[in-house]
Design an enzyme around this catalytic site. Structure first.
Site, PDB file in Angstrom:
ATOM      1  CG  ASN A 186       3.558   1.844  -5.840  1.00  0.00           C
ATOM      2  OD1 ASN A 186       2.819   2.831  -5.679  1.00  0.00           O
ATOM      3  ND2 ASN A 186       4.472   1.506  -4.951  1.00  0.00           N
ATOM      4  NE  ARG A 187      -2.486  -1.833  -7.088  1.00  0.00           N
ATOM      5  CZ  ARG A 187      -3.052  -2.975  -6.721  1.00  0.00           C
ATOM      6  NH1 ARG A 187      -4.069  -3.460  -7.400  1.00  0.00           N
ATOM      7  NH2 ARG A 187      -2.604  -3.648  -5.668  1.00  0.00           N
ATOM      8  CG  ASP A 222      14.701  -1.251  -5.094  1.00  0.00           C
ATOM      9  OD1 ASP A 222      14.220  -0.160  -5.417  1.00  0.00           O
ATOM     10  OD2 ASP A 222      15.052  -1.530  -3.926  1.00  0.00           O
ATOM     11  CD  GLU A 253       5.683   4.742  -5.670  1.00  0.00           C
ATOM     12  OE1 GLU A 253       6.600   4.568  -4.841  1.00  0.00           O
ATOM     13  OE2 GLU A 253       5.750   4.301  -6.843  1.00  0.00           O
TER      14      GLU A 253
END
Length: 313
Positions: A197-198, A265, A200
């Protein structure tokens, strides 16, 4: 208008999910007063619920879509581990869970009052290397029978031997989709798809000042790690798929965001299920994007069914 559906039957897909397995516990209750002991609400618990979390939630989502999932992870020899194993079995997931008597099963306990999360309490400890070492031979055998391998990394220690697993999967010619964690992406070298994601991605490449800057940094990371594709999930900005020489943007499709728990997930599970039956990444990503948009409208770690995903709209 009908949402685009894959031309393949998801039931034919065989997916091996390896990673950090956890039990998500929810205590629901009423809040009518503040504690006299401290300025905190008093929750009168009226209902409890246990759900599969982490890598187990990925497997649960795969089965919900109609594909087959086998789950490998470490649990403790305790009540929570027994409960997690029971939920795995009841969910139609093939159980290859490993017990480590020296660690507790990872549990995330959430207390909610009037449907609002008030506190989360975590119980966890990293599994022993001896337990993980002993599982490698069995994992290699299971990789051979899978169409796609999913590595669900929550940074809890269950993927300490990820480089070995990736090497085995590549040798067997199996696509590997990784949901990454932490700043050390070198450990994911050679994966087929990474799905940060952003926040991460920013932890690894730093911030970006523009779309062009983002594209340059993402492409550099993808190429340096010998990864076929990098799928960046961007919340309200949708998703961006980076492959060699190509950038594809997919706008967000969520109607109402209620709870983002476990949305990643669901995205990974949907993407992997489609790839397992031969759907190209460029076609699989918008469907995974839609799945993420559906699941954030539900409370807690939830799943998307095939019927929801491909419903008339």
């Amino acid at each position: 208008m009908q949402t685009t559906t894959p031309s393949h039957d998801l039931a034919a897909g065989r997916l091996l999910v390896i990673g950090d397995v956890m039990l998500d516990r929810y205590w629901f209750g009423d809040v009518n007063r503040i504690s006299p002991e401290a300025p905190v609400p008093v929750v009168l618990v009226t209902r409890t619920e246990d759900r599969l979390g982490g890598a187990a939630n990925v497997a649960r989502n795969i089965v919900s879509l109609g594909a087959r999932a086998e789950l490998v992870g470490v649990i403790g020899r305790d009540e929570a581990g027994q409960r997690l194993r029971a939920l795995v079995g009841a969910g139609g997931i093939a159980d290859s869970l490993i017990e480590d008597a020296a660690m507790p099963t990872i549990v995330k306990l959430r207390v909610l009052g009037r449907q609002q999360q008030l506190v989360r309490i975590d119980f966890e400890r990293k599994p022993g290397h001896e337990v993980l070492d002993a599982a490698l031979g069995d994992i290699e055998q299971r990789i051979a029978g899978a169409d796609v391998v999913v590595l669900s990394d929550y940074g809890k220690g269950g993927l300490a031997h990820i480089a070995h697993i990736l090497s085995s999967a590549r040798a067997a010619g199996k696509p590997v989709i990784v949901d990454p964690k932490g700043a050390d992406y070198e450990r994911y070298r050679g994966a087929t798809v990474l799905t940060p994601n952003r926040s991460e991605l920013a932890e690894v490449v730093g911030g970006w000042s523009s779309e062009a800057d983002l594209h340059a940094k993402a492409e550099r990371l993808r190429a340096n790690l010998d990864v076929q594709a990098l799928l960046l999930t961007r919340s309200e900005e949708g998703m961006t798929l980076f492959t060699a020489g190509t950038v594809l943007n997919f706008p967000a499709v969520a109607r109402e965001v209620f709870d983002v728990s476990g949305a990643g997930d669901t995205v990974v599970a949907t993407l992997a299920s489609l790839v397992a039956v031969g759907v190209p990444l460029a076609e699989a990503v918008p469907v995974a994007n839609r799945a993420g948009g559906i699941v954030v409208g539900k409370v807690g770690t939830a799943v998307v069914t095939r019927e929801e995903l491909f419903a008339q709209s």
